[in-house]
Design a protein around this motif. Structure first.
Motif, PDB file in Angstrom:
ATOM      1  N   GLN A  97      17.969  15.988  11.012  1.00  0.00           N
ATOM      2  CA  GLN A  97      18.609  14.817  10.432  1.00  0.00           C
ATOM      3  C   GLN A  97      19.393  14.116  11.534  1.00  0.00           C
ATOM      4  O   GLN A  97      20.130  14.759  12.286  1.00  0.00           O
ATOM      5  N   ASN A  98      19.204  12.803  11.650  1.00  0.00           N
ATOM      6  CA  ASN A  98      19.943  11.997  12.625  1.00  0.00           C
ATOM      7  C   ASN A  98      20.842  11.032  11.869  1.00  0.00           C
ATOM      8  O   ASN A  98      20.368  10.232  11.061  1.00  0.00           O
ATOM      9  N   SER A  99      22.147  11.105  12.115  1.00  0.00           N
ATOM     10  CA  SER A  99      23.089  10.240  11.399  1.00  0.00           C
ATOM     11  C   SER A  99      22.933   8.778  11.773  1.00  0.00           C
ATOM     12  O   SER A  99      23.406   7.892  11.059  1.00  0.00           O
TER      13      SER A  99
ATOM     14  N   GLY B 283      25.513   4.503  12.766  1.00  0.00           N
ATOM     15  CA  GLY B 283      26.644   4.168  11.922  1.00  0.00           C
ATOM     16  C   GLY B 283      26.431   2.923  11.097  1.00  0.00           C
ATOM     17  O   GLY B 283      27.228   2.592  10.217  1.00  0.00           O
TER      18      GLY B 283
ATOM     19  N   ASP C 270      23.526   0.963   8.773  1.00  0.00           N
ATOM     20  CA  ASP C 270      22.212   0.892   8.144  1.00  0.00           C
ATOM     21  C   ASP C 270      21.735  -0.558   8.139  1.00  0.00           C
ATOM     22  O   ASP C 270      22.541  -1.498   8.198  1.00  0.00           O
TER      23      ASP C 270
ATOM     24  N   LYS D  37      28.979   4.365  15.428  1.00  0.00           N
ATOM     25  CA  LYS D  37      29.380   5.759  15.577  1.00  0.00           C
ATOM     26  C   LYS D  37      28.428   6.498  16.514  1.00  0.00           C
ATOM     27  O   LYS D  37      27.260   6.118  16.677  1.00  0.00           O
TER      28      LYS D  37
ATOM     29  N   MET E 111      25.833   9.254  17.456  1.00  0.00           N
ATOM     30  CA  MET E 111      24.814   9.972  16.694  1.00  0.00           C
ATOM     31  C   MET E 111      25.184  11.439  16.543  1.00  0.00           C
ATOM     32  O   MET E 111      25.743  12.045  17.452  1.00  0.00           O
ATOM     33  N   GLU E 112      24.832  11.980  15.390  1.00  0.00           N
ATOM     34  CA  GLU E 112      24.964  13.410  15.150  1.00  0.00           C
ATOM     35  C   GLU E 112      23.612  13.923  14.664  1.00  0.00           C
ATOM     36  O   GLU E 112      23.108  13.479  13.637  1.00  0.00           O
TER      37      GLU E 112
ATOM     38  N   THR F 274      21.381  17.111  13.447  1.00  0.00           N
ATOM     39  CA  THR F 274      21.486  18.459  12.896  1.00  0.00           C
ATOM     40  C   THR F 274      20.095  19.042  12.685  1.00  0.00           C
ATOM     41  O   THR F 274      19.133  18.320  12.408  1.00  0.00           O
TER      42      THR F 274
END
Length: 415
Positions: free
Chosen positions: A106-108, A111, A113, A146, A148-149, A151
């Protein structure tokens, strides 16, 4: 994962057909052609077809998927589409003797959309017109961007690998790699968060504001890249980058034998398509410093897409590790070939517009491709021709077969 008996049979039959193709001697022959090409010792120009209007190609049901589960359906379409393309218009594609299952990730994101309105003329076609809302209008809006995060869902990844291994046991080898991606074409991302016209105005009226946006977007992308590396989500054995085959002695010498395990041993690609309508000086100021920081994280870079580059080649070929530059239909191909460094591949995009006309004129296609080949040969440049971004073939799939036959004849005539 519940897999129905009939789904097992469907997928195993497809896998058998796939492996019949993947184990043909011509696959290794094509791989060797690409390796020679990518070390700038080409036998001839290379030809590929990608980014197809699949909704228009399923005239005989060859692409109809029968499985229900989304994961299985994704594998089924991958097998069906590869078999279909090999059967009808293979050009210089290479079918490898294994199946890659990506890790579940999953890539946040950035920030922001996408907020848009769309207009559609063909309900079966994914090509639509977009009107994007500008989400970056004030200094305060910069806080929306933001880092990227990324997971990794290890449990789901293991389940997917287990299911695929069970399905294809004894028929098709399965490996797991990749699953995460960071788009280095930041301007393409911004176009969907700001709107192209808004960006153009801000480049002129608020250049400092644009630099602040690019600084934050670049920082976000770097965060994503570093996390991909830490989590082991880079597939250094992937055989293509931005629709181009990338076999080479240095990094990918054989099927599935990529060297290293992070982006520093992999290809990345970037672009700034909306910069076709700005000056080369703006490319130098607002694109090159930022893409260069991202490019440092990769071993090799493919740069460009539909953007015009012939008037700014001297600028973009300074991007670190750039190995292939895209010559789009909007570039003057003769000027492009003359200015290109000899250690960079001329990756040409023949116009797909010929396939959208009332009928396909092979004489026009041949003349257009020969013009490109002459420009590359005259300047001693390695040339690949990649037909892509094909919005329509007017529901006549045979046009792709005709184009492929014409293109391969032209390429072979320049051997």
């Amino acid at each position: 994962m519940n897999i129905r008996k009939e789904e097992v049979q469907i997928l195993r039959t497809l896998a058998e057909n796939y492996m019949e193709i993947a184990t043909l001697p011509v696959q290794r022959e094509k791989m060797e052609l690409w390796k020679a090409f990518n070390r700038h010792d080409p036998v001839r120009p290379m030809v590929l077809i990608d980014q197809l209007p699949w909704n228009e190609l399923n005239q005989d049901g060859e692409l109809t998927c029968l499985t229900k589960d989304p994961f299985l359906r994704g594998i089924e379409f991958q097998l069906r589409s590869t078999i279909y393309q090999w059967k009808h218009f293979p050009a210089d594609m290479v079918v490898e003797p294994f199946l890659t299952i990506p890790f579940s990730t999953q890539n946040s994101g950035w920030g922001l959309d996408v907020e848009e309105e769309v207009a559609v003329t063909d309900q079966t076609n994914s090509v639509v017109s977009h009107a994007y809302k500008n989400q970056l209008e004030t200094e305060e809006d910069l806080e929306k961007i933001k880092d990227m995060e990324i997971t990794l869902n290890r449990e789901e990844s293991a389940e997917c690998l287990k299911a695929a291994s069970y399905l294809f046991d004894g028929i098709l080898p399965v490996r797991q790699a990749g699953g995460a991606f960071v788009h280095l074409g930041i301007w393409d991302v911004l176009a969907e968060r700001m709107g192209v016209e808004n960006i153009y105005f801000d480049l002129l009226d608020r250049p400092d504001f644009i630099h602040k946006i690019m600084e934050k977007m670049t920082h976000s992308a770097l965060a994503g890249i570093h996390q991909m590396n830490e989590l082991g989500l880079v597939d250094t054995s992937e055989n293509h980058c931005h629709c181009s085959m990338i076999y080479n002695e240095e990094q990918l010498p054989d099927f599935g034998v990529g060297v290293g395990s992070d982006t520093h041993h992999a290809w990345g690609f970037g672009m700034a398509q909306l910069f076709t309508s700005v000056s080369p000086e703006m490319t130098e100021e607002f694109e090159v410093p930022y893409i260069s920081r991202l490019a440092q994280e990769y071993q090799m870079i493919y740069y460009g897409c539909c953007d015009r580059l012939d008037d700014r080649i001297e600028i973009v070929q300074r991007i670190p590790h750039v190995k292939k530059l895209y010559c789009s239909p909007w570039s003057d191909r003769e000027a492009f070939a003359e200015k290109l460094r000899k250690d960079i591949v001329m990756s040409n995009k023949p116009t797909p517009a010929f396939l959208a006309a009332d009928s396909l004129n092979c004489g026009v296609v041949k003349a257009d491709l020969e013009r490109t080949c002459r420009a590359a040969k005259r300047n001693g440049i390695a040339l690949e021709m990649i037909l892509k971004d094909i919005s329509t073939v007017r529901y006549e799939p045979q046009r792709l077969t005709e184009w492929e036959r014409c293109a391969m004849k032209v390429a072979e005539s320049f051997a």
